[in-house]
Design an enzyme around this catalytic site. Structure first.
Site, mmCIF file in Angstrom:
data_model
loop_
_atom_site.group_PDB
_atom_site.id
_atom_site.type_symbol
_atom_site.label_atom_id
_atom_site.label_comp_id
_atom_site.label_asym_id
_atom_site.label_seq_id
_atom_site.Cartn_x
_atom_site.Cartn_y
_atom_site.Cartn_z
ATOM 1 N N ASN A 147 -6.645 -2.945 -16.370
ATOM 2 C CA ASN A 147 -6.609 -3.965 -17.418
ATOM 3 C C ASN A 147 -5.548 -5.014 -17.117
ATOM 4 O O ASN A 147 -5.773 -6.221 -17.255
ATOM 5 C CB ASN A 147 -6.301 -3.333 -18.780
ATOM 6 C CG ASN A 147 -7.485 -2.589 -19.378
ATOM 7 O OD1 ASN A 147 -8.607 -2.688 -18.890
ATOM 8 N ND2 ASN A 147 -7.231 -1.835 -20.424
ATOM 9 N N GLY A 190 -8.926 0.907 -18.541
ATOM 10 C CA GLY A 190 -7.954 1.587 -17.697
ATOM 11 C C GLY A 190 -6.671 0.789 -17.765
ATOM 12 O O GLY A 190 -6.695 -0.431 -17.526
ATOM 13 N N ALA A 191 -5.564 1.426 -18.124
ATOM 14 C CA ALA A 191 -4.326 0.697 -18.380
ATOM 15 C C ALA A 191 -3.948 -0.222 -17.223
ATOM 16 O O ALA A 191 -3.641 -1.401 -17.416
ATOM 17 C CB ALA A 191 -3.196 1.681 -18.672
ATOM 18 N N ASP A 199 -1.517 -3.206 -22.758
ATOM 19 C CA ASP A 199 -1.762 -3.640 -21.374
ATOM 20 C C ASP A 199 -1.677 -5.163 -21.268
ATOM 21 O O ASP A 199 -1.120 -5.704 -20.308
ATOM 22 C CB ASP A 199 -3.140 -3.167 -20.905
ATOM 23 C CG ASP A 199 -3.307 -1.662 -21.006
ATOM 24 O OD1 ASP A 199 -2.298 -0.950 -20.864
ATOM 25 O OD2 ASP A 199 -4.445 -1.217 -21.222
ATOM 26 N N GLY A 233 -6.074 -2.214 -26.195
ATOM 27 C CA GLY A 233 -5.793 -3.084 -25.056
ATOM 28 C C GLY A 233 -4.594 -3.991 -25.217
ATOM 29 O O GLY A 233 -4.225 -4.700 -24.280
ATOM 30 N N ALA A 234 -3.948 -3.973 -26.393
ATOM 31 C CA ALA A 234 -2.853 -4.911 -26.631
ATOM 32 C C ALA A 234 -1.633 -4.595 -25.763
ATOM 33 O O ALA A 234 -0.959 -5.510 -25.276
ATOM 34 C CB ALA A 234 -2.458 -4.904 -28.106
#
Length: 358
Positions: free
Chosen positions: A50, A46-47, A278, A275-276
């Site tokens: 995270n 989840g942005a 975030d 995920g980078a």
């Protein structure tokens, strides 16, 4: 009937509050099409959550505000995010709507072979409103971090976003990651909505590619011209680095949109390109909270992104603060020749510097 329960109300002041949907994510145990993958490992994604998790691991006080179902997946999300050190006391449970989940392939998101299957329609988070979310908790941080994903979930979520980004006395510093996801928007006005929300924020993160896709803008200067209001605008170019416009310009400067600073991205042995973004936002916000110079804010963003890129899932253990500070303080040549691979965050700072290529 929507009868909600919570685990308490978290209104004590923290460094960062992140509000948005978090989901249980299922990561494949091997490469291949979703149809061919025999099993998955459970994680969280989840942005906004995270960002909260990375900041908590980096030594900041962080709170996540959201809604999950009164189900096992909701239990797992709350427990997992709490385990990162994030305050989840303002998370609400919805007995009538489920927690969102999604599955993805192991491949890079940038390739045509990458697949993501979302099961989030009608989720508990999509029912967030200004009435059923703890607004006091949402406004209890030095920084409130939001993203455009929440605005796309429902009309009620969009109304909540407008409430939180509206100017008001005592409003926390609002950080907004545009996160344009065309597949989530049913309304063709989505790009305009995102632009309006970004204009109401203090710090804005946007990828150059998504600015082109959503708004037809090319280049950091054109994006800044379209978004003159935020005090800080970060335009991300992926492997090309990032540019930040900061209105905190020297006295007598003529450009009211602020100075532009470019910092190249690090060379990274990528394990999974998820995920980078975030993690970058978390690193930048961490350095902002610490009052570091603009260049170092970008460098800490790149370091956190490198941590995420060198693990399979959305979340990675960030480098120790002293380790990250030493790397961020490298001279330009050393920074541009630094190369990071899996496990680098656990290495001693000296060992990490030895990974530089000649």
């Amino acid at each position: 009937m929507d009868v909600e329960s919570g685990t308490g109300t978290g209104t004590g002041i923290v460094d960062v509050v992140a509000l948005g949907e978090s989901m249980v994510t299922f990561l494949p145990t091997r490469a291949g099409r979703l149809a061919d993958v025999p099993s998955f490992e459970r994680g969280i994604g989840g942005a906004e959550s995270n960002v909260a998790c990375v900041l908590a691991r980096a030594g900041h006080s962080a709170r996540w505000v959201g809604r999950v179902g009164a189900d096992g997946f909701g239990d797992h999300l709350v427990e997992a995010i709490t385990a990162y050190g994030v305050d989840t006391s303002a998370v609400r449970r919805d007995p009538d709507r489920p927690t969102g989940v999604y599955f993805r392939t192991a491949g890079d998101r940038a390739t045509d072979a990458h697949e993501v299957a979302y099961y989030r329609a009608g989720s508990a988070a999509s029912a967030m409103t200004a009435d059923n979310v703890d607004l006091a908790a949402a406004r209890s941080g030095r920084v409130l971090h939001l993203s455009g994903i929440t605005a796309a979930l429902s009309g009620d979520c969009l109304a909540l976003m407008r409430e939180l980004t509206a100017p008001r006395p005592g409003r926390p510093l609002v950080s907004f990651d545009v996160n344009h996801r065309p597949g989530l928007w049913r309304d063709p006005e989505g790009p305009r909505v995102l632009l309006d929300l970004a204009r109401g924020a203090d710090i804005v993160f946007v990828g150059a590619d998504e600015a082109g896709e959503a708004w037809g803008l090319r280049g950091a200067a054109a994006i800044r011209d379209a978004l003159p209001e935020p005090d800080v605008l970060v335009v991300k170019y992926g492997k090309g680095g990032a540019v930040v416009f900061d209105k905190d310009v020297p006295e007598g400067a003529e450009d009211a949109t602020g100075t532009a600073t470019l910092v190249r991205a690090l060379r990274v042995d990528v394990v999974a390109a998820v995920g980078a973004g975030d993690a970058f936002a978390a690193g930048f916000l961490s350095a902002t909270l610490r009052g570091l110079p603009v260049r170092d804010r970008l460098r800490h963003g790149h370091l956190m992104a490198a941590a995420a890129l060198t693990v399979p899932g959305d979340l990675a253990e960030p480098p120790a603060r002293g380790h990250a500070d030493r790397l961020a303080a490298l001279d330009d040549l050393a920074w541009e020749t630094l190369r990071l691979g899996p496990g680098w965050t656990a290495a001693d700072a000296r060992a990490a510097e030895e990974e530089r290529t000649p």
